[in-house]
Write a protein that holds these residues in place. Structure first.
Motif, short mmCIF file in Angstrom:
data_model
loop_
_atom_site.label_atom_id
_atom_site.label_comp_id
_atom_site.label_asym_id
_atom_site.label_seq_id
_atom_site.Cartn_x
_atom_site.Cartn_y
_atom_site.Cartn_z
N TYR A 102 -19.34 -5.57 4.05
CA TYR A 102 -18.15 -5.70 3.20
C TYR A 102 -16.91 -5.08 3.83
O TYR A 102 -16.96 -4.00 4.42
N GLY A 103 -15.79 -5.76 3.63
CA GLY A 103 -14.48 -5.22 3.94
C GLY A 103 -14.12 -5.22 5.41
O GLY A 103 -14.83 -5.76 6.26
N VAL A 104 -13.03 -4.58 5.68
CA VAL A 104 -12.46 -4.57 7.03
C VAL A 104 -13.38 -3.89 8.04
O VAL A 104 -13.42 -4.28 9.21
N PHE A 105 -14.15 -2.89 7.62
CA PHE A 105 -15.06 -2.19 8.53
C PHE A 105 -16.49 -2.73 8.49
O PHE A 105 -17.36 -2.20 9.18
N SER A 127 -19.23 0.67 -5.85
CA SER A 127 -19.62 -0.74 -5.83
C SER A 127 -19.03 -1.37 -4.57
O SER A 127 -17.92 -1.04 -4.16
N CYS A 128 -19.77 -2.28 -3.97
CA CYS A 128 -19.29 -2.96 -2.77
C CYS A 128 -18.02 -3.76 -3.03
O CYS A 128 -17.22 -3.98 -2.11
N SER A 129 -17.82 -4.18 -4.26
CA SER A 129 -16.61 -4.96 -4.58
C SER A 129 -15.34 -4.13 -4.35
O SER A 129 -14.28 -4.69 -4.11
N ALA A 130 -15.46 -2.80 -4.40
CA ALA A 130 -14.29 -1.95 -4.13
C ALA A 130 -13.86 -2.03 -2.67
O ALA A 130 -12.72 -1.68 -2.34
N LEU A 131 -14.75 -2.50 -1.80
CA LEU A 131 -14.43 -2.58 -0.38
C LEU A 131 -13.78 -3.90 0.01
O LEU A 131 -13.46 -4.11 1.19
N THR A 137 -7.64 2.29 1.48
CA THR A 137 -7.89 3.74 1.44
C THR A 137 -9.33 4.05 1.02
O THR A 137 -9.94 4.97 1.56
N ASP A 138 -9.89 3.28 0.08
CA ASP A 138 -11.28 3.54 -0.31
C ASP A 138 -12.25 3.10 0.78
O ASP A 138 -13.30 3.70 0.96
N ASP A 139 -11.88 2.09 1.56
CA ASP A 139 -12.71 1.68 2.70
C ASP A 139 -12.76 2.81 3.74
O ASP A 139 -13.83 3.12 4.28
#
Length: 196
Positions: A102-105, A127-131, A137-139
């Protein structure tokens, strides 16, 4: 058995597509991500090696983010490779779970966050949806938590908190020899004030 597994895989894919379409991500710029990682004070841990500097780590993390296209809402499904001992007596391989990055990373739902689709260590307690939203910033906070949870393997023990495989996932081989001064050359020229 195959049809039940196929239905579960299709349901997982549908969930990923639904979450991806419901969230608004954005494409980061390389220099912007570098600056945010510097501000977050990412630290090198002993398991990364004595010669790695913070600049090296940031360059490798930004290089890894390039695999997601610097897209904060990027989700990738990966089918885990079967181990040799998971081959049945009939010569068929046992199916391994599909896990999501998930996400940029590209943080894993097995270790970093909870996707609700499989058991997770959920090191980031999120939750993975936050990524996969537009807020990186959370990522970065999650990335710091994952890096901080990696412990070097003790010489006489076989169990560690998170395996060094996690470290290899974060610091992909393709980015191993990135030279920060060259990789971020355009960032230096973009932020260097022009003398009068």
């Amino acid at each position: 058995m195959k049809s039940v597994l196929s239905v579960k895989m299709l349901a997982a894919l549908a969930l990923v597509l639904l979450v991806s379409s419901a969230t608004e991500g954005r494409i980061l710029r390389k220099c912007e991500l570098k600056k945010q990682l510097e501000e977050a004070q990412i630290q090198v841990i002993r398991a990364m090696g004595d010669k790695m500097t913070v600049d090296d780590l940031i360059a490798r993390l930004v290089c890894k983010a390039n695999a997601s296209g610097f897209n904060t809402s990027f989700v990738k499904a990966i089918a885990a490779k079967p181990k040799e001992n998971e081959i049945h007596s009939f010569g068929h391989q046992k199916r391994r779970p599909v896990w999501q990055l998930y996400g940029v990373f590209q943080l894993s739902d097995q270790q970093a966050c909870d996707s609700g689709m499989m058991p997770s260590l959920n090191v980031c307690k999120m939750s993975c949806s936050a990524l996969i939203d537009d807020d990186v910033t959370d990522d970065i906070a999650c990335l710091k938590a994952v890096i901080g949870s990696i412990k070097p393997k003790p010489k006489n023990a076989s169990d560690i908190t998170l395996p060094l495989v996690t470290l290899n996932t974060i610091l992909v081989k393709e980015c191993r020899f990135v030279v920060p001064s060259r990789y971020f050359a355009e960032c230096l020229t973009a932020t260097t004030p022009i003398a009068d």
